[in-house]
Structures are given as C-alpha cells and as structure tokens.
Design an enzyme around this catalytic site. Structure first.
Site, PDB file in Angstrom:
ATOM      1  N   ILE A  22      -2.237   2.653   7.015  1.00 53.92           N
ATOM      2  CA  ILE A  22      -3.323   2.255   6.116  1.00 53.92           C
ATOM      3  C   ILE A  22      -4.651   2.531   6.794  1.00 53.92           C
ATOM      4  CG2 ILE A  22      -4.374   0.329   4.859  1.00 53.92           C
ATOM      5  CD1 ILE A  22      -1.612  -1.028   4.882  1.00 53.92           C
ATOM      6  N   SER A  43      -6.294   3.232  -5.648  1.00 49.65           N
ATOM      7  CA  SER A  43      -5.759   4.115  -4.607  1.00 49.65           C
ATOM      8  C   SER A  43      -5.936   5.583  -4.980  1.00 49.65           C
ATOM      9  CB  SER A  43      -4.279   3.807  -4.364  1.00 49.65           C
ATOM     10  OG  SER A  43      -4.121   2.549  -3.752  1.00 49.65           O
ATOM     11  N   HIS A  97       0.835  -1.198   0.000  1.00 43.80           N
ATOM     12  CA  HIS A  97       0.000   0.000   0.000  1.00 43.80           C
ATOM     13  C   HIS A  97       0.876   1.257   0.000  1.00 43.80           C
ATOM     14  CE1 HIS A  97      -4.282  -1.207   0.633  1.00 43.80           C
ATOM     15  NE2 HIS A  97      -3.693  -2.368   0.870  1.00 43.80           N
ATOM     16  N   PRO A  98       0.439   2.307  -0.680  1.00 42.83           N
ATOM     17  CA  PRO A  98       1.219   3.552  -0.716  1.00 42.83           C
ATOM     18  C   PRO A  98       1.008   4.392   0.536  1.00 42.83           C
ATOM     19  CG  PRO A  98      -0.807   3.830  -1.964  1.00 42.83           C
ATOM     20  CD  PRO A  98      -0.789   2.384  -1.510  1.00 42.83           C
ATOM     21  N   ALA A 121      -9.047   2.997   5.603  1.00 45.62           N
ATOM     22  CA  ALA A 121     -10.076   3.040   4.561  1.00 45.62           C
ATOM     23  C   ALA A 121     -10.629   4.459   4.518  1.00 45.62           C
ATOM     24  CB  ALA A 121     -11.183   2.035   4.864  1.00 45.62           C
TER      25      ALA A 121
END
Length: 465
Positions: A418, A382, A365-366, A420
């Site tokens: 991370i 993303s 994930h970035p 959402a």
C-alpha cells in the site's frame, strides 16, 4: 453522539485573499462606541448605577441609588469627549456603535455623526448586561432597539454590536434577518460567515485589545503613548501580512480625554503615511466581503445523521465503514467539517483499533496494478488514484514486474503493498515497492498503516474544504 459548537478552525493556515478595494493592503476600521445616556442608571429604570468602563477604579454598582461621579463621567463623554473625537475623525469613515437610548438623548451628536457620513450601527437598546437574559427578553430589546434607532437616526441600522452579549445574541440577530453584519465576535482578523438554521450571517469581528477600554482595566494602557505604540505595532503586523482588517475601539468618555486624544491623532497620521490603507466603515467592509466572498453552503459532516455520514465517508478507509461509524460517535464540531478535521477523527478510530482490525483495512486494499485493476473492479477512489499515477497504462513488462512484486510482498507480509500513489511518480512507486519488500513485517505493517492514513487524507481533500 456529542457535538461541539465552537469553531476552532476558522480559515485555517491560509485566510482568503481579502481583495480590498483599490488593492489596499489593510482595512482600518475605527469604532466610536456611543453609550453615554444608555448606561445603567436608576433614572433609566435600572436597579443600580453603572460600574463598567469609567475612570473610577474598582467602581461598584450602587443598588437603588444614583452614582453622581459615575453619571458625570459618562456625561463628559457626551458633552466634551464626543466633540474632541469628532474634530479628529470627521473626515474619516468610521462606524458608531450607538446605544439606541443614548442616541435618543443626543440629538446634536447624532446630527454631527450623520453630517460626517459615519455609519451608525446598533449597540442595542441600553448599555446593559445580557448574559442572564432569556432569548425572549433579548429579542424584545433587539426589536425595540431597531425601532428606536430608526426613529432617532432616520434609518434602520445594518450592523449590530451588543458587547455585553449572551450566548444567544448572534443567533438572534441572524434570525432577525435585518443585519448585514454582526460584530459580537473577536475571533478573527477578517470577516467570516456563520450558519444558524436557514440563516447565513456575516460576522465582522471586533477587538478588545486595540481598544481604549484597556485604559479602564487592570494591566491596561496607562498613557496615550502606550495606546499609540500598541496601535502602531498592530498596524505594522497586519499591514505586512496583507489582506487583514484592523479594528480600533474608542469610547467618548475614555479616548475623548485630552491626555489620550493625542494618541489617536498620532496614529491617524502614522497610518495615513502608508500607501494602500483603506479606512472604511463596517458596512463598507461587510458589503465588500459579501460580494468578494459570498457564503457557500455544503454538507457538513458534523451535522449529518449517522446513515448519511457513513454512506458519505464509509469508503475513505477502503471497504471499512466501521471506521466512519466510530468517528460519528466522537465529539464532532465545525473543526471536523474540514478535510483535516475529519481525517483526524477517522484516524483516531483506525489507530485505536486492534491489530486484527487494522489488518482488515490493509487487506481490503487492492494490489497495485493487479488483477482487480485489470478487471476494472476497483472502488471509484482506488481507480482514480491508480489512474492519476499512470498505473492504468503499463507496458506488458511493467505489468509482469508489478505482478511478481505483489505476489512476493503478500506472501511475505500477509497484506497488499500500500502506498499513497499521489505522492509519487510511477518510477518512484516501483522504487518504493522494491525497497519496502525487504522490511520486516512489523516495520512494514506500521508503514502500510501510515500510507492508508495518507490515502484517506487525499480522498477527503477531494470532497471537503
């Protein structure tokens, strides 16, 4: 791979708005099963007498013999029961499930059905069991049933209910292509569509509970009052829910008995005392549903080949196609053709993976609003997610804060922060960032995994029902 054909999801928590004509709250659909003269009987070329749905408790088939009491029970349905029900229902739109050979032996009853404006659907060629029939035999009987029905009634049936069906019945009916609807299902309170190859088949489900057949089964109805109370309770719940269909199943030899007919009369009066009640035939319901809710096909995950499946869903978990590959090998079926269902099997692979494998997903994930975002090098998913949260329009001060927090977080935990982002505003994302950075690594690892699953959930909801 394993594929499970049964659909245990259906419409899920929220069935579609039925939008019944006139704004009706409920569609009441009464079925008269006309089977008398089509039952098992050696006079009909069968090997034994009938043993199903009669007043004779514990009846057994008599091989090679006529069963006089069984025959006369069915004769009562034709001679007396039908006409009692006809007097009660002649002004109500109902559907007759007519066994073709029974209709051929009932010219007066068929004329009365037609004069009442009732729909006469096909109930098969004979009232016999098809569980052991080959598809070829069942197809031949289905075609002969349509031919004889058309000859006797004057028009072909548009609906089909076999009742004592096989696992092939609905598929064979769909492949036949001549039926607006098939009723061999008790799986729902509203119609639904099924796909068989290139054939889309509307199913208008039937009932085994609001059905007078339970007068002839153990722990069934003992009196007409029991039947009325059950119909009333069913009506009340479906009426309150709104947008549902209530099916009622009747048999001339059962409900046509005087001690039971009063229950039907009482229910008709009760239902008619309410506003917004649509009494309809199954054909009318099928026509309405096909117009209001036409079938829409889409690419179903459970029917894809491996390459297509992995290409389509390999990026749901960021840069981790191995998760889609693992999910493809699980038992997939219609329940996994939804966002909820596919999310579940993808998460199963993710959750059962080693910590090292899950860490690989996290590190894929970035950073939030990091260098990849600024260089426009994020995945399409993303990019859309960060844009929706407003992370593509940050002030210089906000960019500096995110950069500082990203660096501190990665140095402490070994993977990017991370979250959402669709669950949060920009301000709440910043608050969560500053709060979670203080967690120990184990706590934050589990939280990050939960957030990865939540992100996957959103991504699937964008592309699946």
């Amino acid at each position: 791979m394993t594929r499970y054909p049964r659909d245990m999801h259906g419409y899920g928590a929220t069935p579609p708005e039925a939008n019944w004509p006139g704004g009706a709250k409920i569609a009441v659909q009464i079925v008269m099963n006309y089977e008398e003269g089509g039952e098992n009987c050696i006079l009909h070329g069968d090997a034994a007498s009938e043993a199903f749905l009669s007043e004779i408790v514990g009846a057994a088939a008599w091989p090679g013999q006529r069963h006089w009491n069984m025959e006369s029970t069915y004769e009562y349905g034709a001679r007396a029961g039908f006409w009692r029900l006809h007097r009660l229902l002649q002004n109500t739109p109902i559907t007759v499930y007519g066994v073709a050979t029974a209709l051929a032996r009932a010219p007066a009853q068929v004329r009365a059905m037609k004069e009442a404006g009732w729909e006469i659907a096909s109930h098969g060629l004979k009232w016999i069991e098809y569980k052991d029939a080959t598809p070829e035999v069942e197809t031949a009987d289905m075609l002969e049933a349509i031919r004889l029905h058309t000859e006797v009634v004057g028009e072909a049936p548009v609906g089909l209910y076999i009742g004592r069906c096989s696992e092939n019945t609905v598929r064979l009916a769909a492949e036949n292509g001549s039926f607006k609807y098939v009723a061999d299902s008790i799986a729902d309170d509203v119609p639904y569509w099924m796909e068989f190859g290139e054939h889309d088949q509307l199913v208008v489900p039937y009932t085994m509970d609001a059905n007078d057949m339970r007068f002839a089964t153990p722990q069934g109805f003992n009196t007409g009052a029991h039947f009325f109370e059950y119909l009333k309770a069913s009506f009340d719940v479906l009426y309150a829910e709104g947008g549902r269909m209530m099916s009622i199943g009747l048999h001339c030899r059962l409900m046509g008995r005087p001690g039971r007919a009063q229950a039907l009369q009482d229910f008709l009066a009760y239902a008619n005392s309410h506003e917004g009640v649509w009494f309809a035939t199954r054909e009318q319901i099928a026509d309405h549903w096909a117009t209001a809710h036409p079938h829409v096909r889409y690419a179903r995950p459970s029917q894809m080949d491996r390459a297509t499946f992995v290409t389509k869903y390999g990026s749901i978990f960021e840069h981790s196609p191995w998760i889609a590959k693992g999910a493809y090998d699980l038992e997939l079926g219609p329940v996994h053709d939804t966002a909820i269902g596919l999310h579940n099997v993808l998460c199963r692979i993710f959750r059962s993976a080693s910590e090292e494998q899950r860490l690989g997903v996290l590190t894929a994930h970035p950073d939030l609003a990091g260098k990849l975002a600024q260089a426009k090098s994020l995945t399409a998913e993303s990019t859309a997610e960060q844009t929706a949260a407003g992370l593509d329009h940050l002030t210089d001060a906000e960019k500096a804060t995110f950069t500082k927090l990203n660096d501190e977080y990665v140095n402490k935990h070994g993977f990017p922060f991370i979250i959402a982002v669709r669950d949060y505003s920009k301000a709440r994302i910043m608050d969560a960032f500053e709060s979670r950075i203080n967690n120990d690594r184990a706590t934050e690892f589990e939280e990050a995994c939960k957030q990865v699953e939540r992100i996957a959930d959103f991504r699937l909801m964008d592309i699946l029902p």
